[in-house]
Structure formats: C-alpha cells, structure tokens
Design a protein around this motif. Structure first.
Motif, PDB file in Angstrom:
ATOM      1  N   CYS A  27       0.869  -1.176   0.000  1.00 24.91           N
ATOM      2  CA  CYS A  27       0.000   0.000   0.000  1.00 24.91           C
ATOM      3  C   CYS A  27       0.906   1.225   0.000  1.00 24.91           C
ATOM      4  N   VAL A  28       0.620   2.163  -0.899  1.00 25.52           N
ATOM      5  CA  VAL A  28       1.424   3.386  -0.986  1.00 25.52           C
ATOM      6  C   VAL A  28       0.644   4.612  -0.506  1.00 25.52           C
ATOM      7  N   GLY A  29      -0.604   4.402  -0.072  1.00 28.88           N
ATOM      8  CA  GLY A  29      -1.452   5.527   0.322  1.00 28.88           C
ATOM      9  C   GLY A  29      -2.047   6.152  -0.916  1.00 28.88           C
ATOM     10  N   ALA A  30      -1.665   7.357  -1.221  1.00 28.68           N
ATOM     11  CA  ALA A  30      -2.033   8.023  -2.470  1.00 28.68           C
ATOM     12  C   ALA A  30      -0.803   7.988  -3.373  1.00 28.68           C
ATOM     13  N   PRO A  33       3.321  12.656  -5.123  1.00 30.33           N
ATOM     14  CA  PRO A  33       4.086  12.872  -3.905  1.00 30.33           C
ATOM     15  C   PRO A  33       3.249  12.829  -2.628  1.00 30.33           C
ATOM     16  N   PHE A  34       2.032  12.355  -2.698  1.00 28.71           N
ATOM     17  CA  PHE A  34       1.148  12.341  -1.532  1.00 28.71           C
ATOM     18  C   PHE A  34       1.099  10.975  -0.862  1.00 28.71           C
ATOM     19  N   ASP A  35       2.095  10.139  -1.125  1.00 28.04           N
ATOM     20  CA  ASP A  35       2.129   8.794  -0.586  1.00 28.04           C
ATOM     21  C   ASP A  35       2.591   8.760   0.864  1.00 28.04           C
ATOM     22  N   HIS A  36       2.343   7.632   1.503  1.00 26.25           N
ATOM     23  CA  HIS A  36       2.902   7.373   2.822  1.00 26.25           C
ATOM     24  C   HIS A  36       4.003   6.336   2.641  1.00 26.25           C
ATOM     25  N   PRO A  37       4.734   5.962   3.691  1.00 28.68           N
ATOM     26  CA  PRO A  37       5.740   4.912   3.507  1.00 28.68           C
ATOM     27  C   PRO A  37       5.101   3.685   2.846  1.00 28.68           C
ATOM     28  N   HIS A  38       5.753   3.132   1.877  1.00 30.42           N
ATOM     29  CA  HIS A  38       5.216   1.992   1.148  1.00 30.42           C
ATOM     30  C   HIS A  38       5.337   0.758   2.032  1.00 30.42           C
ATOM     31  N   VAL A  39       4.204   0.252   2.467  1.00 32.84           N
ATOM     32  CA  VAL A  39       4.171  -0.815   3.459  1.00 32.84           C
ATOM     33  C   VAL A  39       3.693  -2.119   2.826  1.00 32.84           C
ATOM     34  N   PHE A  40       4.420  -3.205   3.124  1.00 31.73           N
ATOM     35  CA  PHE A  40       4.050  -4.539   2.664  1.00 31.73           C
ATOM     36  C   PHE A  40       2.958  -5.070   3.578  1.00 31.73           C
ATOM     37  N   LEU A  41       1.875  -5.545   2.991  1.00 29.68           N
ATOM     38  CA  LEU A  41       0.776  -6.116   3.755  1.00 29.68           C
ATOM     39  C   LEU A  41       0.525  -7.544   3.281  1.00 29.68           C
ATOM     40  N   ASP A  42       0.287  -8.438   4.213  1.00 28.50           N
ATOM     41  CA  ASP A  42       0.042  -9.843   3.924  1.00 28.50           C
ATOM     42  C   ASP A  42      -1.208 -10.275   4.673  1.00 28.50           C
ATOM     43  N   PRO A  71     -12.691  -0.312  -6.379  1.00 24.73           N
ATOM     44  CA  PRO A  71     -12.847   0.335  -7.670  1.00 24.73           C
ATOM     45  C   PRO A  71     -11.602   0.174  -8.550  1.00 24.73           C
ATOM     46  N   ALA A  72     -11.846   0.208  -9.839  1.00 26.82           N
ATOM     47  CA  ALA A  72     -10.761   0.049 -10.808  1.00 26.82           C
ATOM     48  C   ALA A  72      -9.781   1.217 -10.717  1.00 26.82           C
ATOM     49  N   GLY A  73      -8.562   0.979 -11.143  1.00 30.76           N
ATOM     50  CA  GLY A  73      -7.578   2.054 -11.232  1.00 30.76           C
ATOM     51  C   GLY A  73      -6.742   2.277  -9.992  1.00 30.76           C
ATOM     52  N   CYS A  74      -6.775   1.365  -9.028  1.00 34.20           N
ATOM     53  CA  CYS A  74      -5.999   1.545  -7.793  1.00 34.20           C
ATOM     54  C   CYS A  74      -4.600   0.959  -7.893  1.00 34.20           C
ATOM     55  N   LEU A  75      -4.322   0.164  -8.941  1.00 37.56           N
ATOM     56  CA  LEU A  75      -2.981  -0.376  -9.121  1.00 37.56           C
ATOM     57  C   LEU A  75      -2.022   0.778  -9.407  1.00 37.56           C
ATOM     58  N   TRP A  76      -0.891   0.812  -8.722  1.00 36.57           N
ATOM     59  CA  TRP A  76       0.093   1.873  -8.931  1.00 36.57           C
ATOM     60  C   TRP A  76       1.367   1.258  -9.480  1.00 36.57           C
ATOM     61  N   LYS A  77       1.898   1.863 -10.540  1.00 41.30           N
ATOM     62  CA  LYS A  77       3.172   1.439 -11.115  1.00 41.30           C
ATOM     63  C   LYS A  77       4.122   2.622 -11.083  1.00 41.30           C
ATOM     64  N   ALA A  78       5.258   2.417 -10.455  1.00 37.23           N
ATOM     65  CA  ALA A  78       6.259   3.480 -10.366  1.00 37.23           C
ATOM     66  C   ALA A  78       6.857   3.748 -11.739  1.00 37.23           C
ATOM     67  N   LEU A  79       7.194   4.988 -11.994  1.00 41.40           N
ATOM     68  CA  LEU A  79       7.863   5.333 -13.249  1.00 41.40           C
ATOM     69  C   LEU A  79       9.318   4.895 -13.203  1.00 41.40           C
ATOM     70  N   THR A  80       9.862   4.833 -11.998  1.00 43.02           N
ATOM     71  CA  THR A  80      11.224   4.345 -11.804  1.00 43.02           C
ATOM     72  C   THR A  80      11.170   3.210 -10.798  1.00 43.02           C
ATOM     73  N   PRO A  81      12.117   2.286 -10.820  1.00 36.52           N
ATOM     74  CA  PRO A  81      12.099   1.159  -9.879  1.00 36.52           C
ATOM     75  C   PRO A  81      12.110   1.630  -8.438  1.00 36.52           C
ATOM     76  N   VAL A  82      11.321   0.937  -7.620  1.00 40.34           N
ATOM     77  CA  VAL A  82      11.245   1.264  -6.186  1.00 40.34           C
ATOM     78  C   VAL A  82      12.123   0.320  -5.416  1.00 40.34           C
TER      79      VAL A  82
END
Length: 82
Positions: A27-30, A33-42, A71-82
């Motif tokens: 989960c990246v939040g938004a 630049p409005f994201d929160h720390p990218h947290v792994f969830l299981d 809802p559709a469109g929540c998948l996020w793909k970074a423009l550069t590798p994370v």
C-alpha cells in the motif's frame, strides 16, 4: 527492468474499502508525492487487512486478478524502480 513482483495499490479516491485480487501487496497511500511509507501487507488466510498508515481496508476478492482492484484504477506502477 521488470515490473513489481508484488502489486502496489494506491487510494487516490479516498475510498474506505478496496477489493483486490492479491493477498500480498504494497500500500502506498495516495500516488506520489502524496504517498505514505510503502508498506508490505500480507492477509495470510484472512480475507481482509487494514493499512496501518492510511486506514484503507483491503479485501481479497478471488474473482479479481492480482493486478486488479474494485474500484478500478488503484494499481500503482512506479515510473522508476522502487
């Protein structure tokens, strides 16, 4: 460069629940630049999990592919590798 091995989801719409087709994800939040720390969830064997940063409830839906959401469109793909 390969895409993320684990799907990343963002909640730009601010919806309380996002259904996804993966039990392990980030989960990246938004979107930045409005994201929160990218947290792994299981979810493990559970059917849902709450992000500790943004409080989005993620719910596993078997009919969705790992890169799909409702809802559709929540998948996020970074423009550069994370």
């Amino acid at each position: 460069m390969a895409d993320h091995a684990i799907p990343h989801f963002a909640n730009d719409a601010g919806v309380p629940i996002i259904s996804i087709g993966a039990r392990e994800f980030m989960c990246v939040g938004a979107t930045p630049p409005f994201d929160h720390p990218h947290v792994f969830l299981d979810m493990g064997s559970d059917g849902e999990i709450i992000c500790p940063y943004c409080s989005t409830l993620y719910r596993f839906t078997a009919g969705l592919h790992a890169d799909e959401s409702d809802p559709a469109g929540c998948l996020w793909k970074a423009l550069t590798p994370v």
